[in-house]
Design an enzyme around this catalytic site. Structure first.
Site, PDB file in Angstrom:
ATOM      1  N   GLY A   1      -6.013   1.556   6.568  1.00 52.27           N
ATOM      2  CA  GLY A   1      -5.623   1.394   5.032  1.00 52.27           C
ATOM      3  C   GLY A   1      -5.790   2.213   4.319  1.00 52.27           C
TER       4      GLY A   1
ATOM      5  N   CYS B   1      -8.960   5.257  11.682  1.00 54.00           N
ATOM      6  CA  CYS B   1      -8.116   6.066  10.549  1.00 54.00           C
ATOM      7  C   CYS B   1      -9.389   6.110   9.525  1.00 54.00           C
ATOM      8  CB  CYS B   1      -6.409   5.924  10.304  1.00 54.00           C
ATOM      9  SG  CYS B   1      -6.210   6.223   9.001  1.00 54.00           S
ATOM     10  N   TYR B   2      -9.110   5.546   8.304  1.00 51.05           N
ATOM     11  CA  TYR B   2      -9.934   4.817   7.219  1.00 51.05           C
ATOM     12  C   TYR B   2     -11.153   3.982   7.264  1.00 51.05           C
ATOM     13  CZ  TYR B   2     -11.625   2.589   2.543  1.00 51.05           C
ATOM     14  OH  TYR B   2     -12.568   2.281   1.480  1.00 51.05           O
TER      15      TYR B   2
ATOM     16  N   HIS C   1      -3.624   6.444  15.563  1.00 52.59           N
ATOM     17  CA  HIS C   1      -3.172   4.316  15.128  1.00 52.59           C
ATOM     18  C   HIS C   1      -2.865   4.302  17.475  1.00 52.59           C
ATOM     19  CE1 HIS C   1      -3.631   4.425  10.827  1.00 52.59           C
ATOM     20  NE2 HIS C   1      -3.336   5.243  10.622  1.00 52.59           N
TER      21      HIS C   1
ATOM     22  N   GLU D   1      -2.501   1.516  17.548  1.00 51.31           N
ATOM     23  CA  GLU D   1      -2.612   0.127  17.832  1.00 51.31           C
ATOM     24  C   GLU D   1      -0.183   0.551  17.309  1.00 51.31           C
ATOM     25  OE1 GLU D   1      -3.389   1.533  15.457  1.00 51.31           O
ATOM     26  OE2 GLU D   1      -3.527   0.778  13.429  1.00 51.31           O
TER      27      GLU D   1
ATOM     28  N   ASP E   1      13.458 -19.065  16.082  1.00 50.35           N
ATOM     29  CA  ASP E   1      12.410 -19.525  15.293  1.00 50.35           C
ATOM     30  C   ASP E   1      11.890 -20.844  14.875  1.00 50.35           C
ATOM     31  OD1 ASP E   1      12.028 -17.056  15.870  1.00 50.35           O
ATOM     32  OD2 ASP E   1      12.679 -16.330  14.279  1.00 50.35           O
TER      33      ASP E   1
ATOM     34  N   LYS F   1       9.305 -11.773  18.508  1.00 49.40           N
ATOM     35  CA  LYS F   1       9.448 -12.612  18.963  1.00 49.40           C
ATOM     36  C   LYS F   1       9.579 -13.030  20.229  1.00 49.40           C
ATOM     37  CE  LYS F   1      13.960 -14.203  17.593  1.00 49.40           C
ATOM     38  NZ  LYS F   1      13.956 -14.859  16.342  1.00 49.40           N
TER      39      LYS F   1
END
Ligand code: XMP
Length: 511
Positions: free
Chosen positions: A54, A81-82, A168, A170, A226, A367
């Site tokens: 964050g 992280c945060y 991170h 992710e 989409d 996608k």
């Protein structure tokens, strides 16, 4: 027993990437805001909890936090992280305010064996993005890994399953990140991978039914992946109460309209098809500037859409096929910014004074996931594997003034190009391929005669998300075949060139 991993969101730009990673691991996941009371968090009965990163500092006035009793329980927790700084802060360790930001790749040295790093060798490249830093661990915690600048890059509690990482996992710039998340959910939180795309779909459909009830939903359909998948999901949920409009701008390719007919006639979607070729060509007459073209097309589109909306006064919802990269893009794009690269017009752009709620059923998907959902809905590959096509259509692929004649030429060229790519198995590995009609002519010979004809450029790029791209290495022999077919079959075209510009510095489209 639930099989759920909760993600508590502290406002990181990467939270959705944590979610995506877990979806890929087929883990049941839910993102919740950090202000929920602990009773509500526990009511989910989660198998594990991930605290996201964050933008705040734990010392900030309104810094988001959690009830610290969570950290004394036995639910496995991973702070990123945060999230890691918050764990440290709440349990009495020290977080120092960083003077400057550490941003970018760093080498991680793993100092201790731990299930979190199972199967991961040391050192590893990881992605850092933080200012504050843990400088003293809370009691009972040990360090698992460090980097040159960050002494506590991964930590854990000695007895309880509480973990923290400063980097991170992710993001794709941390190559071992997916393995770490995999280890956390499987080895530490003991979750099972049992979620399928059908589960996602069922949940979405149920959610939409609850949200929308008997209300009418309106939306514009472009025929692209989409908007079509978004519409099909909502159609499954509420059937005829979804009223769609397809605006045939006359700036479409051969076959685009047929796809809409298929959705209408075969899948049973409720679609009004509006023929607006003349309207669009009229307002585009004499227009050369690319930005002006985009604006004019955007305005015309909204005008037509508003007419449609007036016919459905009872509608309370507007469907949009927004996907996750659009959310990221639009968060970054400030339209008042003079450095704006191109004004993007998406079919179905919300007219500012329309008082409708937004319905965005595929907002959290990427996608490839949208395509998976489409497959689960049994939609044909022709629609699902189609390359992206811009809202302003062929108007921005005809450099200079747009006319019906030029559109017809470009349509013929593009059909040949795409047909050949499909036939030679190149189409699906390419992000986007299309042809561009240039506003110039070039000399050639046909038989014994001098010819003076149009030049077309072929563009094909590979990309993950359209944000950066490289030109596709299409085999020379195939390029030759395409070029020959175009000059033989489209009599107005005398020369074919292939665009070898990556993005950046080029953009994917030419205008
Ligand atoms: P550029 O040309 O900016 O394109 O590199 C990136 C991606 O966006 C598509 N694109 C558009 N899509 N409305 C759209 O819906 C637009 O105005 C528009 N302009 C570009 C482009 O085709 C590529 O996929």
């Amino acid at each position: 027993m639930s099989n759920l991993i909760l993600i508590i969101d502290f406002g990181s730009q990467y939270t959705h990437l944590i979610e995506r990673n877990l979806r890929e691991l087929r883990i049941d996941t839910k993102v919740i805001p950090s202000y929920l009371p602990i009773s509500e968090i526990l009511s989910y009965n989660p198998k594990g909890i991930i605290l996201s990163g964050g933008p705040n500092s734990v010392y900030g006035v309104d810094a988001p936090t959690i009830d610290k009793t969570l950290l004394y329980g036995d639910i496995p927790i991973l702070g990123i992280c945060y999230g890691m700084q918050l764990i440290t802060h709440l349990l009495g360790g020290e977080v120092e305010r960083g003077e400057k930001r550490e941003y970018g790749p760093s080498m991680l040295f793993i100092d201790r064996e731990d299930p979190l790093f199972s199967g991961v060798s040391s050192p590893q490249r990881v992605w850092m993005s933080h200012s504050d830093l843990v400088t003293r661990l809370p009691e009972g915690f040990i360090s698992l890994a460090h980097t040159k600048e960050t002494p506590f890059a991964a930590i854990k509690h000695r007895d309880r399953p509480i973990y923290g990482v400063q980097f991170h996992p992710e993001v794709s710039h941390t190559p071992c990140g997916k393995d770490l998340l995999d280890n956390f959910v499987h080895l530490i939180a003991k979750c099972e991978s049992n979620i399928t795309i059908e589960d996602f779909l069922d949940r979405k459909i149920k959610e939409i039914r609850e949200q929308v009830g008997k209300d009418t939903v309106i939306g514009a359909l472009s025929g692209g992946v989409d908007s079509t998948v978004a519409a099909s999901i909502v159609h499954r949920a509420i059937g005829k109460n979804l009223k769609l409009v397809f605006v045939d701008t006359g700036l479409m390719r051969i076959g685009d309209r047929e796809k809409i007919t298929y959705l209408k006639d075969v899948l049973g979607l409720n679609i009004d098809i509006i023929d607006a070729e003349k309207d669009f060509l009229d307002v585009l007459k004499g227009v050369i500037d690319p930005e002006e073209k985009r604006k004019i097309i955007g305005h015309k589109f909204i005008e037509i859409f508003e007419d449609f909306a007036k016919r459905h006064k009872d509608a309370r919802w507007l469907l949009q096929g927004t996907i996750y990269p659009d959310v990221v893009e639009s968060a970054k794009v400030d339209t008042s910014n003079p450095q704006l690269i191109k004004s993007h017009h998406n079919v179905g752009g919300l007219p500012p004074d329309m008082h409708l709620n937004l319905l965005e059923p595929i907002r959290e998907l990427f996608k490839d996931e949208v395509r998976d959902v489409g497959k689960a809905l049994e939609m044909p590959d022709d629609i699902l594997m189609a390359h992206p096509f811009p809202g302003p259509g062929l108007a921005i692929r005809i450099l200079g003034e747009v006319s019906r004649d030029k559109l017809d030429i470009l349509r013929k060229v593009d059909k040949i190009y795409i047909e050949e790519l499909k036939e030679h198995g190149e189409y699906d590995r390419i992000w986007q391929a299309f042809s561009v009609l240039l506003p110039l002519r070039s000399v050639g010979v046909v038989g014994d005669e001098r010819a003076y004809k149009f030049v077309v450029a072929l563009r094909a790029v590979v990309s993950r998300d359209g944000m950066t791209a490289d030109w596709a290495r299409i085999p020379y022999d195939l390029l030759e075949e395409i070029s020959l077919r175009i000059t033989n079959e489209v009599k107005e075209v005398g020369r074919v060139v292939y665009d070898i510009t990556p993005k950046p510095p080029g953009t994917i489209e030419w205008e």
